[in-house]
Scaffold this active site. Structure first.
Site: not given
Length: 445
Positions: A116, A293
Site C-alpha cells: 500500500k 484481479r
C-alpha cells in the site's frame, strides 16, 4: 483464443469463469479441495482435480499442487479468480515460467500495487490524488506517533501488505494509536508475513467508490465506469452498485481519468480495480488501493456495459483485441449486487451448514451467480459468500424495486443467511435516497 483453462479457485467465481470458458469452447479444468468435491463448479468443469484437504494452504493456495494439476491435464492457461493466489506475484511469475498463460496482470504490476505504501507513492507520482499519509513504513510506535501528529487525528492504521478490508484500525488519539499500532502490526505479521504499517488520514464519513479498468493487449488502459461500494461491515463490502448515485458527470470524468493514469503508471494489463475514497459533499477523492484481479462485484459493470469481463480477460491474456470498441463505450441503466452470505443478519457472524432449501429468484433483469445448490454444505473453511444476487433496470429506483422482489423470492434455508438484512436495507431511507456512506450499517445496527 486459449484452448484450455485451469481455474485456480472455488465456489461461485470458479463456476462463473467455467461458464464463460465453456461458452467460448475453452476446455475448463477445475481444482478442488476434498470438502468441495460435490460443489457445482466441480461437476460443471470438463475435468476436475483434487489438490488437497480443506485447509486452503494445502489446496487452493498450494502452488505445487495447482501447477501439477495444470501439467497433468494439459492446461494452457490459469485463471486465479479472486482471493487465494490471485494477487500473489510469485505465483504469477511461476505460472509464466512454467510456460503457461497467466490470466491477470503482470507480476511486476501485482508487486507494485500489493504494498500500500509503494502504491500510494506510485500513484502520487502519476498525479492520482492520495490521502495524507506516510511515504514509508512507520518502523516503530515512535515513528507512528510522529506521523500521526503531522497528519492529524483521527488516523487509519493499515497493514501495508493487507487487503480485503483486513489489517486496519482507527485511532482517534495517541492512546488509541498505541493500541492499534501494536494490534495491526501483529496481525500483519501473522496474516501477511509482513509487519509494515502505514499511517493515513482517516475520514469518519466517506464513500467507497471504485473504477473498473481493463489493460488491453495493445497497451491501452480503458476505464469501464465506477461502482459504489459503501455498504460495508467490518470494512468488507455487502452491496455494490453502478453507476454511483454520488458521482456527477464531471466527477466521473475525473475519477475515470485518474484510474486510467493509475493503470498506465504500472503498464497494467488485464482486469483491475482502482479503489478510491470520496469525501461526501466535496467531490474530493483519494486513491485507496488497486486490486490487481477480477473483483467480486464485476457483474454490475458487466450489466451496465453489456460485457463479459471474463471473456475480455481471456482475450487480453491471449493477445486478442477486446469485443468492444474502446473509443465508443456506452453504459446504460443501473445495476445492484447483493452478496448473499452464510452469516446472521444482525451481527454478521458466520453460520455455515447444510443447505436444505435453495430456490433462486428469476425474472427480467435478475441474475444469480451462485456457488451452491440445495443439498450442498457451506463449510467453515472458506469465505461465507454463497451467491451474488444482481439486478438490472433502466433506473436506480426500478433496480431497487426489482431487488426487493428478488430478495423476497430467494428461498434459502439451512445455513444462517443475510437476506433479512437486505430486506431492511432496501427500505432504508439513506440507501434509497443514495446519500449513504460507509457508516450506514453501523447506524442501522
Amino acid at each position: 483464443m486459449i484452448e484450455s483453462l485451469l481455474v485456480a479457485n472455488r465456489g461461485e467465481i470458479a463456476r462463473r469463469i467455467i461458464r464463460t470458458a465453456r461458452r467460448l469452447g475453452v476446455r475448463a479444468i477445475a481444482v478442488h479441495s476434498e470438502v468441495d468435491a460435490d460443489l457445482p463448479f466441480v461437476r460443471e468443469a470438463d475435468e476436475a482435480v483434487c489438490v488437497g484437504p480443506a485447509n486452503p494452504a494445502q489446496s487452493y493456495r498450494n502452488t505445487e499442487a495447482i501447477l501439477a494439476a495444470a501439467a497433468s491435464t494439459g492446461a494452457q492457461a490459469i485463471h486465479p479468480g479472486y482471493g487465494f493466489l490471485s494477487e500473489n506475484a510469485d505465483f504469477a511469475r511461476t505460472v509464466e515460467a512454467s510456460g503457461l498463460i497467466w490470466v491477470g496482470p503482470g507480476a511486476d504490476a501485482i508487486s507494485a500495487m500489493g504494498d500500500k505504501i509503494n502504491a500510494r507513492n506510485l500513484m502520487a507520482a502519476a498525479g492520482v490524488p492520495v490521502a495524507p499519509g506516510t511515504t514509508e513504513p512507520a518502523a516503530d510506535l515512535t515513528a507512528a506517533l510522529a506521523a500521526a501528529g503531522e497528519i492529524g487525528y483521527p488516523v487509519m492504521v493499515k497493514a501495508a501488505a493487507g487487503g480485503g478490508g483486513m489489517g486496519m484500525g482507527v485511532a482517534a488519539d495517541e492512546d488509541a494509536l498505541r493500541t492499534e499500532y501494536d494490534k495491526v502490526r501483529a496481525f500483519a505479521e501473522r496474516m501477511f508475513g509482513d509487519g509494515s504499517v502505514l499511517i493515513e488520514r482517516y475520514f469518519p464519513r466517506v464513500r467507497h467508490v471504485e473504477v473498473q479498468i481493463l489493460g488491453l493487449a495493445d497497451g491501452r488502459v480503458v476505464a469501464l465506469g465506477e461502482r459504489e461500494c459503501s455498504v460495508q461491515r467490518r470494512n468488507q463490502k455487502l452491496v455494490e452498485e453502478s453507476p454511483s448515485p454520488a458521482v456527477s458527470p464531471e466527477l466521473r470524468e475525473r475519477l475515470l481519468a485518474a484510474a486510467v493514469r493509475a493503470g498506465e503508471a504500472v503498464d497494467y494489463r488485464n482486469a483491475g480495480t482502482v479503489e478510491c475514497l470520496l469525501v461526501p459533499g466535496t467531490d474530493e477523492f483519494f486513491f485507496l488501493e488497486m486490486n490487481t484481479r477480477l473483483q467480486v462485484e464485476h457483474p454490475v459493470t458487466e450489466l451496465v456495459y453489456g460485457l463479459d469481463l471474463v471473456e475480455e480477460q481471456l482475450r487480453v491474456a491471449a493477445g486478442l483485441a477486446p469485443t468492444f470498441d474502446p473509443d465508443a463505450l456506452s453504459p446504460r441503466g443501473h445495476a445492484i449486487e447483493l452478496r448473499i452470505n452464510a452469516e446472521d443478519p444482525k451481527r454478521f457472524l458466520p453460520g455455515p451448514g447444510v443447505i436444505k432449501t435453495w430456490v433462486e429468484p428469476t425474472g427480467e433483469g435478475v441474475r444469480v451467480d451462485s456457488g451452491y445448490v440445495e443439498g450442498n454444505t457451506v463449510t467453515p473453511f472458506y469465505d461465507s459468500l454463497m451467491a451474488k444476487l444482481v439486478v438490472y433496470a433502466d433506473t436506480r429506483p426500478e433496480a431497487i424495486a426489482r431487488a426487493r422482489t428478488a430478495v423476497a423470492d430467494f428461498a434459502l434455508a439451512g445455513p444462517k443467511n443475510n437476506l433479512p438484512f437486505f430486506t431492511e436495507l432496501l427500505d432504508n431511507q439513506e440507501f434509497t435516497a443514495g446519500t449513504y456512506d460507509t457508516t450506514l450499517i453501523t447506524r442501522m445496527r
